[in-house]
Write a protein that holds these residues in place. Sequence first.
Motif, PDB file in Angstrom:
ATOM      1  N   PRO A 178      -3.023   1.197 -13.438  1.00 40.20           N
ATOM      2  CA  PRO A 178      -3.381   2.164 -12.155  1.00 40.20           C
ATOM      3  C   PRO A 178      -1.983   2.975 -11.859  1.00 40.20           C
ATOM      4  O   PRO A 178      -2.517   4.023 -11.709  1.00 40.20           O
ATOM      5  CB  PRO A 178      -4.366   1.739 -11.761  1.00 40.20           C
ATOM      6  CG  PRO A 178      -3.927   0.512 -11.756  1.00 40.20           C
ATOM      7  CD  PRO A 178      -3.864   0.041 -12.960  1.00 40.20           C
ATOM      8  N   TYR A 179      -0.987   2.224 -11.598  1.00 36.76           N
ATOM      9  CA  TYR A 179      -0.531   3.238 -10.882  1.00 36.76           C
ATOM     10  C   TYR A 179       0.935   3.821 -11.472  1.00 36.76           C
ATOM     11  O   TYR A 179       1.992   4.259 -11.449  1.00 36.76           O
ATOM     12  CB  TYR A 179       0.922   2.051  -9.704  1.00 36.76           C
ATOM     13  CG  TYR A 179      -0.249   2.127  -8.584  1.00 36.76           C
ATOM     14  CD1 TYR A 179       0.175   2.889  -7.102  1.00 36.76           C
ATOM     15  CD2 TYR A 179      -1.493   0.808  -8.383  1.00 36.76           C
ATOM     16  CE1 TYR A 179      -0.609   2.306  -6.448  1.00 36.76           C
ATOM     17  CE2 TYR A 179      -2.315   0.397  -7.460  1.00 36.76           C
ATOM     18  CZ  TYR A 179      -2.261   0.987  -6.851  1.00 36.76           C
ATOM     19  OH  TYR A 179      -2.247   0.380  -5.260  1.00 36.76           O
TER      20      TYR A 179
ATOM     21  N   LEU B  12       4.081 -10.816 -13.959  1.00 39.99           N
ATOM     22  CA  LEU B  12       1.900 -10.487 -14.075  1.00 39.99           C
ATOM     23  C   LEU B  12       1.792 -10.685 -13.355  1.00 39.99           C
ATOM     24  O   LEU B  12       0.521 -10.207 -13.286  1.00 39.99           O
ATOM     25  CB  LEU B  12       1.980 -10.216 -15.834  1.00 39.99           C
ATOM     26  CG  LEU B  12       3.267  -9.952 -16.586  1.00 39.99           C
ATOM     27  CD1 LEU B  12       3.286  -9.404 -18.185  1.00 39.99           C
ATOM     28  CD2 LEU B  12       3.026  -8.178 -16.282  1.00 39.99           C
ATOM     29  N   GLN B  13       1.258 -12.046 -13.112  1.00 42.07           N
ATOM     30  CA  GLN B  13       0.105 -12.539 -12.898  1.00 42.07           C
ATOM     31  C   GLN B  13      -0.186 -12.701 -11.200  1.00 42.07           C
ATOM     32  O   GLN B  13      -1.066 -11.724 -10.724  1.00 42.07           O
ATOM     33  CB  GLN B  13      -0.450 -14.651 -12.825  1.00 42.07           C
ATOM     34  CG  GLN B  13      -0.573 -14.950 -14.793  1.00 42.07           C
ATOM     35  CD  GLN B  13       0.074 -16.152 -14.431  1.00 42.07           C
ATOM     36  OE1 GLN B  13      -0.970 -17.109 -13.576  1.00 42.07           O
ATOM     37  NE2 GLN B  13       0.516 -16.843 -15.391  1.00 42.07           N
TER      38      GLN B  13
ATOM     39  N   GLN C 244      -3.109  -6.316  -7.701  1.00 39.33           N
ATOM     40  CA  GLN C 244      -4.443  -5.281  -7.750  1.00 39.33           C
ATOM     41  C   GLN C 244      -3.549  -3.922  -8.770  1.00 39.33           C
ATOM     42  O   GLN C 244      -3.785  -3.163  -8.251  1.00 39.33           O
ATOM     43  CB  GLN C 244      -5.603  -4.610  -6.851  1.00 39.33           C
ATOM     44  CG  GLN C 244      -6.815  -5.927  -6.289  1.00 39.33           C
ATOM     45  CD  GLN C 244      -7.930  -5.754  -6.116  1.00 39.33           C
ATOM     46  OE1 GLN C 244      -8.080  -4.763  -5.080  1.00 39.33           O
ATOM     47  NE2 GLN C 244      -8.342  -6.714  -5.932  1.00 39.33           N
ATOM     48  N   LEU C 245      -2.494  -4.790  -8.426  1.00 39.47           N
ATOM     49  CA  LEU C 245      -1.572  -3.036  -9.636  1.00 39.47           C
ATOM     50  C   LEU C 245      -1.407  -3.524 -10.577  1.00 39.47           C
ATOM     51  O   LEU C 245      -0.769  -2.227 -10.911  1.00 39.47           O
ATOM     52  CB  LEU C 245       0.029  -4.160  -8.556  1.00 39.47           C
ATOM     53  CG  LEU C 245       0.203  -3.705  -7.370  1.00 39.47           C
ATOM     54  CD1 LEU C 245       2.159  -3.908  -7.541  1.00 39.47           C
ATOM     55  CD2 LEU C 245       0.037  -2.363  -6.326  1.00 39.47           C
TER      56      LEU C 245
ATOM     57  N   SER D 196       0.872  -1.111  -0.275  1.00 38.52           N
ATOM     58  CA  SER D 196      -0.609   0.218   0.256  1.00 38.52           C
ATOM     59  C   SER D 196       1.102   1.451   0.426  1.00 38.52           C
ATOM     60  O   SER D 196       0.386   2.225  -0.402  1.00 38.52           O
ATOM     61  CB  SER D 196      -1.134   0.118   1.056  1.00 38.52           C
ATOM     62  OG  SER D 196      -0.339  -0.005   2.512  1.00 38.52           O
ATOM     63  N   GLN D 197       1.978   1.279   0.376  1.00 38.12           N
ATOM     64  CA  GLN D 197       2.830   1.680   0.356  1.00 38.12           C
ATOM     65  C   GLN D 197       3.443   2.660  -1.075  1.00 38.12           C
ATOM     66  O   GLN D 197       4.065   3.990  -1.190  1.00 38.12           O
ATOM     67  CB  GLN D 197       4.084   2.042   0.800  1.00 38.12           C
ATOM     68  CG  GLN D 197       3.829   1.767   2.863  1.00 38.12           C
ATOM     69  CD  GLN D 197       5.010   1.236   3.175  1.00 38.12           C
ATOM     70  OE1 GLN D 197       5.928   1.215   2.627  1.00 38.12           O
ATOM     71  NE2 GLN D 197       5.094   2.028   5.029  1.00 38.12           N
TER      72      GLN D 197
END
Length: 279
Positions: free
Chosen positions: A182-183, A153-154, A160-161, A132-133
């Motif tokens: 998303p990151y 990748l899996q 959920q990265l 989460s950091q």
Amino acid sequence: MRRNTKWGLALAGILLVLIAIFGLSRRSQTQASDSKLQTVTIGVAAGPYGDMANKVLGPLLKKRGYQVVTKEFNDYVQPNKALNSGEIDANLFQHGLYLKTFAKANHLKLTAIAQTPTLGMGIYSKKLSKLSQLKAGATVSIPNDPSNLARALQLLAAQQLITLKKNIDVTTASKADIATNPYHLKFKTLDAAQLPQSLTNVAITVVPGNYSWSAKLDPSKALALEKLNDNYKEVFVVKTSKQNSKFAKAVKSVLNSKAFKQAIAKSEFKDFDKPTAWQ
């Protein structure tokens, strides 16, 4: 006083002689017992499975009449060829999918007789204590070989990265199959053996089990560990013609025994993904 001293010295001498005789007797009994053991050679690669064979599997097989000797190979090709030629009696270094693919491509008659606890791929970091950091735009190092890249990748998708495209074969996934990021992670592909060394230069790295073990990365401190499916669990392999031998049956019995499970639970292999049969 002198008489007592003489008697004391005499008794001490007798005790020393008895101890020496007893020690020699015990040693000869042990040597005689060891001489009755059948020596078996298990091929391994650098990583945890040679340690597992020596520290856990070996002592349990000794109780069943087998003296385990390991032979370490420097690649993932020779252990199967050596087994097929009869140079070794078994091997423990590969997952089931690799065995199936390699044996078919090289026309080898090898059979997996059981799974063993397996150290999956892990996400490690020297800069973060939890995922989460992770900040947007962070750099992530991942393996560059197709098989491990797909698994990395899996694992990132499971955390959920990233997300992967639908209706793809995830076992062959590449960076081109990333649907969303998303990151806005920046990916740095490296040879798997170099990934642990990249820890000082990236936010997180995704390291295959063999290489994380060799680099002494503690799986209990991984930010996430791969949940392995059947295809990626390590297997104990013998020649197909020997799959019903006394040795193969002894190995299968040990690997599914309560004693083996308890030994694993108390060892450095306790955090490894467990065989499907144990669940």
